[in-house]
Write a protein that holds these residues in place. Structure first.
Motif, short mmCIF file in Angstrom:
data_model
loop_
_atom_site.label_atom_id
_atom_site.label_comp_id
_atom_site.label_asym_id
_atom_site.label_seq_id
_atom_site.Cartn_x
_atom_site.Cartn_y
_atom_site.Cartn_z
N MET A 22 8.93 19.14 4.26
CA MET A 22 9.26 17.71 4.13
C MET A 22 8.13 16.89 4.75
O MET A 22 7.64 17.21 5.83
N ILE A 23 7.75 15.86 4.05
CA ILE A 23 6.65 15.00 4.49
C ILE A 23 7.18 14.01 5.55
O ILE A 23 8.32 13.56 5.47
N SER A 24 6.35 13.70 6.56
CA SER A 24 6.82 12.75 7.59
C SER A 24 6.82 11.32 7.02
O SER A 24 6.11 11.02 6.06
N LYS A 25 7.63 10.48 7.64
CA LYS A 25 7.75 9.09 7.16
C LYS A 25 6.40 8.37 7.25
O LYS A 25 6.05 7.58 6.37
N ASN A 26 5.64 8.63 8.33
CA ASN A 26 4.34 7.96 8.49
C ASN A 26 3.35 8.37 7.41
O ASN A 26 2.62 7.54 6.87
N VAL A 27 3.33 9.68 7.09
CA VAL A 27 2.41 10.17 6.05
C VAL A 27 2.88 9.65 4.69
O VAL A 27 2.06 9.19 3.87
N GLU A 28 4.18 9.67 4.46
CA GLU A 28 4.73 9.16 3.19
C GLU A 28 4.32 7.68 2.99
O GLU A 28 3.85 7.29 1.92
N LYS A 29 4.46 6.90 4.05
CA LYS A 29 4.12 5.47 3.96
C LYS A 29 2.61 5.30 3.68
O LYS A 29 2.21 4.50 2.84
N ALA A 30 1.80 6.09 4.40
CA ALA A 30 0.34 5.97 4.23
C ALA A 30 -0.09 6.39 2.83
O ALA A 30 -0.98 5.76 2.23
N ILE A 31 0.51 7.44 2.29
CA ILE A 31 0.13 7.87 0.92
C ILE A 31 0.63 6.85 -0.10
O ILE A 31 -0.05 6.55 -1.08
N ASN A 32 1.81 6.28 0.15
CA ASN A 32 2.29 5.24 -0.77
C ASN A 32 1.35 4.05 -0.79
O ASN A 32 1.14 3.42 -1.84
N GLU A 33 0.76 3.72 0.36
CA GLU A 33 -0.22 2.62 0.38
C GLU A 33 -1.45 3.00 -0.46
O GLU A 33 -2.03 2.15 -1.14
N GLN A 34 -1.83 4.29 -0.41
CA GLN A 34 -2.97 4.73 -1.22
C GLN A 34 -2.63 4.71 -2.71
O GLN A 34 -3.48 4.41 -3.55
N ILE A 35 -1.37 5.01 -3.05
CA ILE A 35 -0.93 4.91 -4.46
C ILE A 35 -1.18 3.49 -4.95
O ILE A 35 -1.71 3.28 -6.05
N LYS A 36 -0.81 2.53 -4.13
CA LYS A 36 -1.01 1.12 -4.52
C LYS A 36 -2.49 0.81 -4.71
O LYS A 36 -2.89 0.15 -5.67
N ARG A 37 -3.33 1.32 -3.79
CA ARG A 37 -4.77 1.04 -3.89
C ARG A 37 -5.37 1.65 -5.16
O ARG A 37 -6.21 1.05 -5.82
#
Ligand code: FEO
Length: 179
Positions: free
Chosen positions: A1-16
């Motif tokens: 399971m991915i941590s919430k912090n990593v999930e949030k950071a990768i989601n920001e990269q998805i947006k970029r």
């Protein structure tokens, strides 16, 4: 399971990455309207490539038990001063993306998520190539000069680069590589 912090950071990269795709789409459309069909073709291929970068991260988060967020995006600029101006902006944007991936990698290591850090190696290597390609294009634009003959030859060069880029994407699996 991915941590919430990593999930949030990768989601920001998805947006970029998705925003990169939209920025290059706007540039491609500008080049198409302003008499640079070869450069437009290259930028249209780049648009597809950024979308693949985004999709890889969407699948990655979902595969790790997280939730990929599909973001709202700001409209990109629609007008540009010149073709060199377009590619100066591409380089600046790619340098920004490289820095954001480095920050994302740092978040993963801080969270001891070495699986994600390992996955991001692909993006780190990809950014070396992306920056180097755009620097080389800027050098070639400069060499071609601003006269019509030079610009015509440069646009033919762009068309050849776009064809090679599309072929390389097909060899690497294109959109299929993201599943
Ligand atoms: Fe996906 Fe060009 O950064």
């Amino acid at each position: 399971m991915i941590s919430k912090n990593v999930e949030k950071a990768i989601n920001e990269q998805i947006k970029r990455e998705e925003h990169s795709s939209r920025i290059y789409l706007s540039m491609a459309s500008w080049a198409e309207r302003n008499g640079y069909p070869g450069a437009a073709n290259w930028l249209y291929v780049q648009t597809e490539e950024e979308r693949i970068h985004m999709l890889k991260l969407v699948h990655y988060i979902n595969d790790r038990g997280g939730t990929a967020v599909i973001p709202a995006l700001d409209a990109p600029d629609a007008t540009f001063k010149s073709l060199p101006d377009v590619f100066q902006q591409v380089l600046k944007h790619e340098e920004y993306i490289s820095a954001s991936i480095n920050d994302l990698y740092a978040t993963c290591t801080k969270e001891k998520d070495f699986t994600s850090a390992n996955y991001l190696q692909w993006y780190i290597t990809e950014q070396i190539e992306e920056e180097s390609t755009v620097r080389s294009i800027l050098d070639q634009i400069k060499l071609a000069g601003s006269d019509k003959g030079g610009q015509f030859m440069m646009d033919k060069e762009f068309a050849a680069m776009a064809t090679a880029k599309r072929a390389a994407m097909a060899i690497s699996g294109g959109a299929n590589a993201v599943t």
